[in-house]
Design a protein around this motif. Structure first.
Motif, PDB file in Angstrom:
ATOM      1  N   VAL A  29      63.252 -36.670 -16.327  1.00 37.62           N
ATOM      2  CA  VAL A  29      63.033 -35.382 -15.681  1.00 37.62           C
ATOM      3  C   VAL A  29      63.598 -34.263 -16.554  1.00 37.62           C
ATOM      4  O   VAL A  29      64.278 -34.516 -17.554  1.00 37.62           O
ATOM      5  CB  VAL A  29      63.676 -35.350 -14.270  1.00 37.62           C
ATOM      6  CG1 VAL A  29      63.031 -36.373 -13.366  1.00 37.62           C
ATOM      7  CG2 VAL A  29      65.177 -35.540 -14.343  1.00 37.62           C
ATOM      8  N   GLN A  30      63.330 -33.032 -16.142  1.00 44.54           N
ATOM      9  CA  GLN A  30      63.804 -31.871 -16.878  1.00 44.54           C
ATOM     10  C   GLN A  30      65.326 -31.910 -17.012  1.00 44.54           C
ATOM     11  O   GLN A  30      66.030 -32.244 -16.056  1.00 44.54           O
ATOM     12  CB  GLN A  30      63.374 -30.594 -16.169  1.00 44.54           C
ATOM     13  CG  GLN A  30      63.711 -29.339 -16.927  1.00 44.54           C
ATOM     14  CD  GLN A  30      63.171 -28.101 -16.217  1.00 44.54           C
ATOM     15  OE1 GLN A  30      62.588 -28.168 -15.150  1.00 44.54           O
ATOM     16  NE2 GLN A  30      63.392 -26.947 -16.829  1.00 44.54           N
ATOM     17  N   ASN A  31      65.831 -31.597 -18.176  1.00 40.50           N
ATOM     18  CA  ASN A  31      67.260 -31.561 -18.521  1.00 40.50           C
ATOM     19  C   ASN A  31      67.900 -32.942 -18.612  1.00 40.50           C
ATOM     20  O   ASN A  31      69.113 -33.043 -18.735  1.00 40.50           O
ATOM     21  CB  ASN A  31      68.054 -30.685 -17.549  1.00 40.50           C
ATOM     22  CG  ASN A  31      67.604 -29.243 -17.585  1.00 40.50           C
ATOM     23  OD1 ASN A  31      67.248 -28.728 -18.644  1.00 40.50           O
ATOM     24  ND2 ASN A  31      67.583 -28.596 -16.440  1.00 40.50           N
ATOM     25  N   GLU A  32      67.126 -34.016 -18.526  1.00 43.03           N
ATOM     26  CA  GLU A  32      67.677 -35.358 -18.695  1.00 43.03           C
ATOM     27  C   GLU A  32      67.680 -35.701 -20.181  1.00 43.03           C
ATOM     28  O   GLU A  32      66.688 -35.484 -20.873  1.00 43.03           O
ATOM     29  CB  GLU A  32      66.851 -36.387 -17.915  1.00 43.03           C
ATOM     30  CG  GLU A  32      67.455 -37.773 -17.935  1.00 43.03           C
ATOM     31  CD  GLU A  32      66.755 -38.737 -16.999  1.00 43.03           C
ATOM     32  OE1 GLU A  32      67.328 -39.800 -16.738  1.00 43.03           O
ATOM     33  OE2 GLU A  32      65.633 -38.433 -16.528  1.00 43.03           O
ATOM     34  N   ASN A  49      72.043 -38.859 -19.075  1.00 39.39           N
ATOM     35  CA  ASN A  49      73.068 -38.088 -18.388  1.00 39.39           C
ATOM     36  C   ASN A  49      72.874 -38.111 -16.869  1.00 39.39           C
ATOM     37  O   ASN A  49      73.651 -37.507 -16.148  1.00 39.39           O
ATOM     38  CB  ASN A  49      73.102 -36.646 -18.903  1.00 39.39           C
ATOM     39  CG  ASN A  49      71.783 -35.930 -18.718  1.00 39.39           C
ATOM     40  OD1 ASN A  49      70.715 -36.535 -18.757  1.00 39.39           O
ATOM     41  ND2 ASN A  49      71.845 -34.635 -18.538  1.00 39.39           N
ATOM     42  N   MET A  50      71.851 -38.855 -16.374  1.00 40.97           N
ATOM     43  CA  MET A  50      71.593 -38.924 -14.942  1.00 40.97           C
ATOM     44  C   MET A  50      71.513 -40.336 -14.386  1.00 40.97           C
ATOM     45  O   MET A  50      71.704 -40.529 -13.192  1.00 40.97           O
ATOM     46  CB  MET A  50      70.286 -38.194 -14.610  1.00 40.97           C
ATOM     47  CG  MET A  50      70.317 -36.735 -14.940  1.00 40.97           C
ATOM     48  SD  MET A  50      68.766 -35.961 -14.498  1.00 40.97           S
ATOM     49  CE  MET A  50      69.109 -34.278 -14.950  1.00 40.97           C
TER      50      MET A  50
END
Length: 125
Positions: A29-32, A49-50
């Motif tokens: 997803v966005q910003n991952e 990071n998620m």
């Protein structure tokens, strides 16, 4: 989904995430961002990071892949076992609510402490 209770993930070694980003990118997803990747013979695990994304390569050609998403937010506890003098391998056990225990084994050259820090940083938010 991967059967983590009966699945035999071989000892994994660190790999360059650029080698596998094409497989997991559509799921991200966005910003991952990928923060680490570890591979056994064919299967591999990606730490972002998620979440943790476990990839099980299937079939003779390896084109079929089972991608399992394990969000850090669902971790209720985890355990890191570092390598020793005679036992050079390390282990990571994570306990997910609704799923149970997920265990990965790493070669002695893997930085299990760094993996523990990644999980701590993202699961304790």
């Amino acid at each position: 989904m991967i059967d983590f209770n009966n699945s035999a993930f071989f000892k994994m070694s660190r790999i360059d995430p650029k080698k596998i980003v094409g497989d997991v990118q559509p799921l991200m997803v966005q910003n991952e961002q990928i923060v680490g990747a570890y591979k056994a013979m064919r299967d591999y695990v990606v730490f972002t990071n998620m979440r943790v994304i476990a990839v099980n390569i299937q079939g003779v050609t390896g084109k079929k892949k089972d991608l399992t998403s394990l969000p850090y937010s669902k971790i209720s506890a985890f355990s890191v076992e570092t390598s020793g003098t005679f036992d050079m391998d390390s282990e990571l056990e994570m306990y997910f609510s609704g799923l149970g225990k997920v265990k990965f084994e790493f070669t002695g050259s893997s930085d299990i402490v760094q993996i523990g820090q990644i999980i701590s940083a993202y699961s304790l938010r």
